[in-house]
Each structure stands twice: as structure tokens, then as C-alpha cells.
Design an enzyme around this catalytic site. Structure first.
Site, PDB file in Angstrom:
ATOM      1  N   CYS A 152       3.399   3.949  -4.292  1.00  0.00           N
ATOM      2  CA  CYS A 152       3.184   3.125  -5.473  1.00  0.00           C
ATOM      3  C   CYS A 152       4.036   1.873  -5.355  1.00  0.00           C
ATOM      4  CB  CYS A 152       3.567   3.881  -6.740  1.00  0.00           C
ATOM      5  SG  CYS A 152       2.681   5.441  -6.963  1.00  0.00           S
ATOM      6  N   GLY A 185      -0.903   0.075  -4.638  1.00  0.00           N
ATOM      7  CA  GLY A 185      -1.592   1.033  -5.498  1.00  0.00           C
ATOM      8  C   GLY A 185      -2.686   0.364  -6.289  1.00  0.00           C
ATOM      9  N   ASN A 190       8.254   5.676  -7.355  1.00  0.00           N
ATOM     10  CA  ASN A 190       7.523   5.567  -6.099  1.00  0.00           C
ATOM     11  C   ASN A 190       8.091   6.598  -5.145  1.00  0.00           C
ATOM     12  OD1 ASN A 190       6.070   4.699  -3.822  1.00  0.00           O
ATOM     13  ND2 ASN A 190       7.649   3.202  -3.281  1.00  0.00           N
ATOM     14  N   GLY A 191       7.249   7.505  -4.670  1.00  0.00           N
ATOM     15  CA  GLY A 191       7.709   8.539  -3.750  1.00  0.00           C
ATOM     16  C   GLY A 191       7.029   9.857  -4.041  1.00  0.00           C
ATOM     17  N   TYR A 212       2.244  -0.249   8.467  1.00  0.00           N
ATOM     18  CA  TYR A 212       1.008  -0.486   7.723  1.00  0.00           C
ATOM     19  C   TYR A 212       1.160  -0.794   6.242  1.00  0.00           C
ATOM     20  CZ  TYR A 212      -3.432   0.362   5.415  1.00  0.00           C
ATOM     21  OH  TYR A 212      -4.532   0.226   4.626  1.00  0.00           O
TER      22      TYR A 212
END
Length: 504
Positions: free
Chosen positions: A2, A28, A102-103, A256
Site C-alpha cells: 500500500c 495501490g 503498509n505491510g 519493481y
């Protein structure tokens, strides 16, 4: 995976958070949310969809206040189709807390049981972020016990969180009437940085590009295990809240996930990808004589820096052979693989003249399932390519990721349990060249600016199977796979082209 942002200012922050989320949209595209605080009251709006679609003028007007936070969601756990699991998450005690995360927590299942039996807290969704919020709330309640909240209380609560939760987490939270809190897991797996504008506004965000694009000067990355607390007077307090912190960022961010114009933990993402192209060139030479390659063609978007560097070093022309349609949305009704293949061709179109009669080397940043790679190789052949070679700037993806990337199960990974030759046959190319794991780590590490110091480790678990938190068993992976968001019937596969920044 995210994108998160938090802002503390002396002026309204709703537009600033919106602008930052647009810059993090590649992290996201499933849902977006913003919460702001005015006096002691929170104002929140969140929904499924892209930032530009979730927030209309009426929604923005309903988000007053000089501090706030936001998130763009790419689901890796829970229900991908539930509006309830869009972030931020809110709990009313102690003080009132909202949080973005985020995670991915690897022990969320055990924590849910603890929260119910020991902490007497109720979890209403399948999201591990709601688990994290309630653990933080419980630890804050323990440290304050009704007394006025001080920065040291906040840091003690974060220490308690770090002791209880495992996995990857970059977190930003608002504590009603007190301030903004941000912290990062002891391994720094997911990124988080801080910057400041000329008027003193402080911003925390997943990537430096969110700071640059909103006129904030990058100050530093949040250190692994560190917590930062910004009080209502704008004072910034920070403290190390873990005794075992060691920076081990996720290497897939550089391969990426992140935008190329970001710098994370002192590493230029763009330079890292150039370096990957340089080391990949050496692998290509040992597999295919450069004289047998007529042209190097990247598979857009994030493989371009690696492909350009590779072509330059080999002295082979670099050409754009695929054009990406940025306006194709998700295809929700896709009853069979035949239709799924069509979706790849809707997203990419070939420039036939760059393929016809040539030996082409296609360069991708990574190969996950292999289904998209196989289709792209066939597209090259259909366009008249004589031979089609494929090179991956990343090593074979052989293991699931458990730290916040929605990677397929190991059975779905084309490289799991297969030799390079077996993978080549599945993809259908004439030669397949992969990056080496150690070379990848060295290439990314070399992109770190000297002032940032040495970086001794990465989380490269999807490539080498080594999980940096040291607590992942095969049973854990099976359980985490069960909690992965389930695709709706007929939804397209989570192939390379469907990953988050495919629509950059």
C-alpha cells in the site's frame, strides 16, 4: 503493498494528502481513504477505487483540519472486495485512534486470539491492519492509565507493539487531541520517509516521490524500529523503539514496486534498475552471443532502465516494441483463459516493424507466474520475430512473499521447483536468462549514496527463501495463503501486468 501518507501542518491538509496519494497511486489501486482531525474530531472518507474516483469536491470539503493521513490500498490479506477493509481504520479508545498501514503481519492469526481473550478487544474485519490498530490501542492504554499522554508514553507503547507483532509494517496514526505518530518495523522491510516544506509542514510518506511532488524537502528515512511523534505544537520527537533493529528493506521495491524517481533508504530506485541491467548484461553474454541479438525491447513499464543499460553495454539497438494502453481497467468478467489472454493483448500492443525478421531480446523486471511472459513471447512471434530471447532483471521468483506483496502461492510460481530449461519451455522463448541473486543484491546496494552508509542485508525472500524475521514456517505460509484476498469468479489472474504499478 500500500501507499501511506501523514501530514501535520498549520494549514488545512486535505488537498495536500490527496495530492500525495495521487503520487503514490502505483502502490495501490483497490481503495483509497483520507482522515483529518479538527480539534478532537476525526473526519473520514474512504471507498473502493482510484483516488480521483473516491474523492469528489463534496468529500474534500468534508475533510477539515490541519493534520491527517491517507492510504491507497492494494490488498494482501483479508477481503479485497469489502468496503469495510479500506483504510484508515478507527477505534475510539484510548483517546481516539485512526491508523494506516503498509505491510503484512505474519502473526495476525495469533494476535486476534490474544486480543479477544487477553485484551478484550473486538476485531470486526479480516484485515491485519485492524489487528495492528487494536494492539497499538491496547499498548497506549497500558502506558497512560488515564494520565496525560507524553511522547515517552507513545514510544513505550510502540515498544510494546514491536514486542507483540511480527512481519512488516510501516504505520502512520493519529491520536485525537495529541498528534501524529509514525513507526517502522525493526527490519525496515516496508519504506517510510519524512520531509518538511518551507512553511514547516511535516509529511511522512511511503516514497520520496510524494514529498518531491508536493514541494516538501526530503529530510530522512524513518529508521527501522524508530518511532516519530509530532505533537499539536508541531514539535517532532523521535526514539528508537526496538533493541534488535537492522535495516533489511524489501528488494522487490527496487526491482519493481517503487516509482523510479523515488529514493528509499538512500538507494535511488532508478540507479538500482540501471545497475540490474548492467549485471544482467553479463549473464546475457554468457548465454546468447550478442551478435545473435538484433534488438533489445523492454516489457513496459519498470524494466526500461535495465533494458536501456543492457542494450548500451552490449552495443545493441534499444527499441520500444510494445505500447501500453493506460486506460484499460480491470476486466471483471473473464470466464476462461482464452479471455484472460485477450486482456494482456488489450493492455499491450506490438509495433510489428520492430519484430519482423529480427532476433529480439525481451527484458522484463521479473517473471512471476509466467502466464503473461508466455503470451508476450507469442505476441512477438506473431509479429514476425525470428527468435525471441527473454531476460529477467530479477532472479527466479521461487518462494511466496509474506511481507505485503500479493505474490501467488508457490505452486502458482512458474520457477518453483523447476529448472531454467523447464521454465524456458513453459514460456516458449528460445533462450531464458535470469539475474543472479547475489548479483541482484550487490547491484541494488551499489545504488546507495555514500552518505547513507553501508547496507548489509535485504529481504529477498521471494528469490532466496530466507525470511528476515526468522519466524516463518511452511505452516505459516499455508495459513497466510489462506488469508490472501480471493479473486472473484472470472477475475483476471494477478500476473506481472496486473501488479499495482502496471498502470503507471
Amino acid at each position: 503493498m500500500c501507499g501511506i501518507v501523514g501530514v501535520a501542518s498549520s494549514a488545512p491538509v486535505n488537498q495536500l494528502i490527496y495530492d500525495a496519494l495521487l503520487l503514490l497511486q502505483h502502490r495501490g489501486q483497490d481503495a483509497a481513504g483520507i482522515v483529518t482531525q479538527l480539534d478532537r474530531k476525526f473526519f473520514m472518507h474512504k471507498a473502493k477505487g482510484m483516488v480521483r474516483d473516491v474523492f469528489r469536491t463534496r468529500n474534500m470539503r468534508a475533510l477539515p483540519g490541519n493534520c491527517g493521513l491517507g492510504q491507497v490500498r492494494y490488498p494482501t490479506a483479508g477481503n479485497a472486495f469489502s468496503e469495510e477493509e479500506a483504510q484508515p481504520f478507527y477505534v475510539n479508545a484510548p483517546f481516539g485512534l485512526v491508523l494506516v498501514h503498509n505491510g503484512n503481519l505474519t502473526n495476525a492469526h495469533a494476535l486476534k486470539a490474544e486480543l479477544f481473550s487477553n485484551d478484550h478487544r473486538h476485531i470486526n474485519t479480516e484485515s491485519d491492519s485492524e489487528v495492528l490498530l487494536n494492539v497499538l490501542a491496547h499498548e497506549l492504554e497500558k502506558t497512560t492509565r488515564g494520565l496525560p499522554l507524553t511522547p515517552n508514553d507513545v514510544f513505550e507503547a510502540v515498544r510494546g507493539v514491536n514486542r507483540r507483532i511480527k512481519g512488516s509494517y510501516a504505520v502512520i496514526a493519529l491520536i485525537a487531541g495529541h498528534g501524529l505518530l509514525a513507526f517502522r518495523d525493526p527490519h525496515g522491510i516496508r519504506p517510510l520517509c519524512m520531509g518538511r516544506s518551507a512553511d514547516g509542514t511535516v509529511m511522512l510518506a511511503s516514497e520520496s516521490v510524494a514529498l518531491d511532488g508536493t514541494m516538501h524537502q526530503f529530510e530522512r528515512d524513518v529508521a527501522p524500529g524508530e518511532a516519530i511523534f509530532i505533537d499539536l505544537q508541531g514539535q517532532v520527537h523521535n526514539q528508537a523503539c526496538s533493541d534488535k533493529a537492522q535495516l533489511s528493506p524489501c528488494i522487490f521495491e527496487y526491482v519493481y514496486l517503487a516509482r523510479p524517481d523515488s529514493t528509499m533508504d538512500g538507494i535511488s530506485v532508478y540507479q538500482a534498475r540501471l545497475n540490474l541491467g548492467e549485471t544482467l548484461a553479463k549473464r546475457v553474454i554468457s548465454t546468447v552471443p550478442p551478435s545473435d541479438i538484433d534488438v533489445v525491447i523492454p516489457i513496459p513499464e519498470s524494466s526500461r532502465p535495465s533494458a536501456t543499460q543492457l542494450a548500451h553495454l552490449l552495443g545493441i539497438p534499444y527499441r520500444e516494441g510494445f505500447v501500453k494502453n493506460r486506460y484499460v481497467g480491470r476486466t471483471f468478467i473473464m470466464p476462461g483463459q482464452g479471455v484472460r489472454k485477450k486482456s494482456v493483448r488489450q493492455k499491450l500492443n506490438v509495433i510489428t516493424s520492430e519484430f519482423k525478421g529480427r532476433n529480439v531480446l525481451l527484458v522484463d523486471d521479473s517473471i512471476v507466474r509466467g502466464t503473461t511472459s508466455r503470451e508476450i513471447v507469442q505476441m512477438a512471434r506473431d509479429a514476425g520475430a525470428n527468435k525471441v530471447y527473454m531476460a529477467s532483471a530479477a532472479p527466479p521468483v521461487r518462494y511466496p512473499n509474506v511481507y505485503g506483496i500479493d505474490m501467488p502461492t508457490k505452486e502458482e510460481l512458474v520457477a518453483h521447483g523447476r529448472s531454467i530449461e523447464e521454465i524456458r519451455q513453459i514460456i516458449g522463448c528460445d533462450a531464458l536468462i535470469y539475474q543472479d541473486v547475489d548479483a541482484m543484491k550487490a547491484a541494488v546496494a551499489q545504488a546507495r549514496v555514500s552518505s547513507a552508509g553501508a547496507l548489509s542485508a535485504f529481504d529477498a525472500s521471494c528469490f532466496d527463501g530466507i525470511y528476515v524475521t526468522g519466524d516463518i514456517s511452511s505452516d505459516d505460509i499455508s495459513r497466510l495463503n489462506e488469508s490472501r484476498p480471493q479473486a472473484e469468479e472470472g477475475a483476471e489472474d494477478n500476473s506481472r501486468l496486473a501488479l499495482p504499478n502496471a498502470s503507471e
